[in-house]
Motif scaffolding. Structure first.
Motif, PDB file in Angstrom:
ATOM      1  N   TYR A  52       0.811  -1.216   0.000  1.00 52.25           N
ATOM      2  CA  TYR A  52       0.000   0.000   0.000  1.00 52.25           C
ATOM      3  C   TYR A  52       0.840   1.259   0.000  1.00 52.25           C
ATOM      4  O   TYR A  52       0.397   2.320  -0.426  1.00 52.25           O
ATOM      5  CB  TYR A  52      -0.955   0.005   1.192  1.00 52.25           C
ATOM      6  N   LEU A  76       1.313   2.061  -3.381  1.00 52.49           N
ATOM      7  CA  LEU A  76       0.017   2.423  -3.954  1.00 52.49           C
ATOM      8  C   LEU A  76      -0.374   3.861  -3.667  1.00 52.49           C
ATOM      9  O   LEU A  76      -1.282   4.378  -4.297  1.00 52.49           O
ATOM     10  CB  LEU A  76      -1.068   1.488  -3.429  1.00 52.49           C
ATOM     11  N   THR A 116      -0.560   5.910  -6.778  1.00 57.67           N
ATOM     12  CA  THR A 116      -1.750   5.862  -7.612  1.00 57.67           C
ATOM     13  C   THR A 116      -2.980   6.052  -6.740  1.00 57.67           C
ATOM     14  O   THR A 116      -3.913   5.284  -6.804  1.00 57.67           O
ATOM     15  CB  THR A 116      -1.863   4.524  -8.343  1.00 57.67           C
ATOM     16  N   ASN A 117      -2.938   7.067  -5.908  1.00 58.60           N
ATOM     17  CA  ASN A 117      -4.078   7.312  -5.033  1.00 58.60           C
ATOM     18  C   ASN A 117      -4.628   8.697  -5.290  1.00 58.60           C
ATOM     19  O   ASN A 117      -3.895   9.673  -5.284  1.00 58.60           O
ATOM     20  CB  ASN A 117      -3.663   7.175  -3.587  1.00 58.60           C
ATOM     21  N   VAL A 133       2.700   5.627 -16.163  1.00 58.03           N
ATOM     22  CA  VAL A 133       2.044   6.807 -15.581  1.00 58.03           C
ATOM     23  C   VAL A 133       2.151   7.994 -16.523  1.00 58.03           C
ATOM     24  O   VAL A 133       1.187   8.737 -16.721  1.00 58.03           O
ATOM     25  CB  VAL A 133       2.650   7.134 -14.198  1.00 58.03           C
ATOM     26  N   VAL A 142      -5.866   9.831 -14.124  1.00 56.05           N
ATOM     27  CA  VAL A 142      -4.465   9.418 -14.184  1.00 56.05           C
ATOM     28  C   VAL A 142      -4.116   8.449 -13.056  1.00 56.05           C
ATOM     29  O   VAL A 142      -3.236   7.610 -13.210  1.00 56.05           O
ATOM     30  CB  VAL A 142      -3.565  10.672 -14.176  1.00 56.05           C
ATOM     31  N   VAL A 143      -4.820   8.495 -11.934  1.00 56.22           N
ATOM     32  CA  VAL A 143      -4.502   7.573 -10.851  1.00 56.22           C
ATOM     33  C   VAL A 143      -5.539   6.463 -10.689  1.00 56.22           C
ATOM     34  O   VAL A 143      -5.525   5.762  -9.693  1.00 56.22           O
ATOM     35  CB  VAL A 143      -4.338   8.310  -9.505  1.00 56.22           C
ATOM     36  N   PHE A 144      -6.425   6.302 -11.669  1.00 56.24           N
ATOM     37  CA  PHE A 144      -7.388   5.208 -11.551  1.00 56.24           C
ATOM     38  C   PHE A 144      -6.650   3.879 -11.668  1.00 56.24           C
ATOM     39  O   PHE A 144      -5.962   3.615 -12.647  1.00 56.24           O
ATOM     40  CB  PHE A 144      -8.449   5.289 -12.651  1.00 56.24           C
ATOM     41  N   ALA A 145      -6.857   3.022 -10.678  1.00 53.18           N
ATOM     42  CA  ALA A 145      -6.114   1.764 -10.638  1.00 53.18           C
ATOM     43  C   ALA A 145      -6.446   0.873 -11.821  1.00 53.18           C
ATOM     44  O   ALA A 145      -5.605   0.122 -12.305  1.00 53.18           O
ATOM     45  CB  ALA A 145      -6.425   1.032  -9.336  1.00 53.18           C
ATOM     46  N   ILE A 156      -4.019   1.484 -14.989  1.00 52.06           N
ATOM     47  CA  ILE A 156      -2.636   1.024 -14.877  1.00 52.06           C
ATOM     48  C   ILE A 156      -2.592  -0.494 -14.702  1.00 52.06           C
ATOM     49  O   ILE A 156      -1.671  -1.160 -15.190  1.00 52.06           O
ATOM     50  CB  ILE A 156      -1.900   1.766 -13.739  1.00 52.06           C
TER      51      ILE A 156
END
Lengths: 318, 206
Positions: A231, A234, A237-238, B73, B106-109, B112
């Motif tokens: 995490y 992670l 990407t949050n 990214v 851009v940060v949507f899981a 990626i």
């Protein structure tokens, strides 16, 4: 399992913020007034003014500093017994987040003409910052009313220990990246007129700070590092971390406002994580219907929390 | 079944990003106060997913495995910047409501994870269909949630009155989003239980 070192770092950061707040307000030499309620402004004079002059609303011109052409009508004026301060009442509520100017025309004091006086009225910096912090923390809690960072929120909220550690890590990353993103946006992107690159630049900045946090935590607290595991990476990407600089840019915040937004968002997120972790530890022992086990029930619990946080929406401090 | 069609179907139902994989939940709660908002963000996600899948699939042999995540990214951020400039021109009113989340694509899981799991290994054409399927599945999820919330919250659908009974305000409040998704997930689990006889474990939610 909070290490004292991380806590110490956090305390130093808060102390720095507090210090910078106290330093901001000293440099105002011009005449100032202050908001009483959202439809009252009070100003004070250096000498007692004449009652007939002071109580006449026509002697005051009030306008927002940004557009001086739009005069705001004064409904009534009251003077205090010593006649050195006046309270101006308005029909409509004022926008307390912007700056107003009060012009007092031909001020009469004991029969003498003192000329024109200008008062600038705005909230003090400390008030503004406090409002931002409370706003980001409770009123617009990032998890329960803005729905940001749900991934980590549902992923790490199984144990209280990890929730606290994660909350602190998040707060640090958010405050630091808010400062750096503000600096980059103001001095690099705006200066070169490259605002459209904000998304790419911000995500790069956040990634650097997460990497730094990763290296630091590995040395400072290997136990927590192991527990957070995947995490930690992670965080990059949050949405919650990237959202803070984006919201700062959208609202046109300066350095200290950006910092407060980051701090408020981080603390609010930590509160949400901790509350959720408490409930989920208990939930392990409950008999949940089989199809609801795991995520579905967690969503329903989050919904109940969101309902409770609605209670903060009426909160206004200044 | 043709493999490309299968990939499309796979994204739409068996591996639906919202109800099955439980990825990118934030926008699923946040923008679904109306069908229109959900559809808008869904279209943006389809665009970004398809184009970044294709880009990564084309350049997969040039991307060094060790720097693949930063490279992905940057690719995603590039296409998000493009869509962020196009949308306000197409529909300024709806864009205003979903602006923050369009930037946050851009940060949507989901995006990626598809690049990492699929597009980095497969050639251009399957990657295109996989991206399209995932995007459609995401849009489908957003539209379903949006329809339920708009119907019960305001009594309208696409802004048209459906029934005039008093609206159930909680549905468009923040809490309603969490409730609707929780119950929908439970419902999907129940359907799967009836069909296959076993209860699926839900995804990791990020």
């Amino acid at each position: 399992m909070i290490t004292t070192r991380i806590l110490r770092f956090a305390i130093v950061l808060v102390a720095m913020l507090a210090l910078s707040l106290t330093g901001v307000n000293f440099s105002e030499a011009a005449l100032t007034g202050s908001f009483n309620k959202d439809n009252e402004i009070s100003i004070s004079f250096s000498a007692p003014v004449d009652e007939a002059w002071g109580k006449n609303p026509a002697n005051y011109n009030v306008f927002q500093k940004t557009d001086p052409d739009i005069r705001i009508p004064v409904a009534s004026v009251t003077l205090d017994p010593r006649r050195t301060s006046a309270t101006l009442k308005f029909q409509d509520p004022l926008n307390m987040s912007s700056e107003y100017t009060v012009e007092a025309k031909d001020v009469m004091s004991d029969g003498k003409l003192l000329g024109k006086l200008d008062f600038s009225v705005k909230k003090s910096q400390a008030q503004v910052l406090f409002t931002i912090i409370i706003g980001a923390m409770l009123i617009n809690n990032f998890v329960f009313t803005k729905y940001l960072g749900l991934c980590i929120f549902f992923g790490v909220s199984q144990k209280k220990d990890t929730a606290i550690g994660m909350g602190i890590t998040f707060t640090l990353v958010m405050v630091l990246s808010a400062i750096f993103c503000w600096a980059l946006y103001t001095y690099v992107l705006t200066a070169l007129q490259l605002q459209f690159l904000q998304i790419i630049v911000f995500i790069g900045t956040v990634a650097i700070f997460v990497q730094a946090m990763d290296t630091m935590l590995r040395k400072v607290n290997p136990f927590l590092f192991k527990k957070l595991g995947v995490y930690l990476v992670l965080i990059v990407t949050n949405c919650i971390i990237l959202a803070v600089p984006l919201i700062n840019v959208d609202s046109g915040y300066g350095l200290f406002e950006s910092m407060s937004e980051g701090l408020g968002a981080g603390v609010g997120f930590a509160i949400a994580l901790f509350l959720m972790a408490c409930v989920r530890e208990k939930l392990e022992l409950c008999r949940v219907p089989a199809v609801f086990r795991g995520l579905p029930i967690a969503f329903v619990v989050a919904g109940l929390f969101a309902l409770a946080f609605l209670g903060f929406s009426g909160l206004s401090i200044f | 079944m043709n493999r490309n069609v299968q990939l499309l179907w796979n994204g739409l139902i068996p591996e639906n990003p919202i109800f099955r994989l439980a990825l990118s939940m934030c926008p699923a709660v946040a923008v679904t106060t109306s069908v229109e908002n959900g559809l808008m963000l869904g279209l943006a996600v389809i665009f970004v997913q398809v184009f970044s899948s294709c880009t990564v699939a084309m350049f997969r042999s040039y991307i060094h495995p060790r720097i693949r995540i930063p490279a992905y990214v940057i690719v995603i951020a590039l296409w998000v910047t493009v869509i962020d400039m196009i949308l306000p021109v197409i529909s300024p009113d709806v864009y205003k409501k979903v602006a923050l989340f369009v930037k946050l694509i851009v940060v949507f899981a989901i995006i990626i994870s598809r690049l990492e799991l699929f597009a980095s290994k497969e050639p251009l054409v399957p990657s295109f269909f996989d991206g399209l399927g995932m995007g459609l599945g995401f849009t489908f999820g957003l539209v379903v949630i949006g329809a339920i919330r708009e119907l019960f919250g305001t009594g309208k659908l696409f802004g048209i009155d459906v029934f005039d009974s008093g609206p159930l305000l909680i549905m468009i409040l923040p809490a309603g989003g969490f409730f609707v998704i929780g119950f929908l997930m439970g419902l999907f689990n129940w359907i799967e239980y009836k069909l296959t006889g076993k209860i699926p474990t839900s995804g990791g939610a990020h």
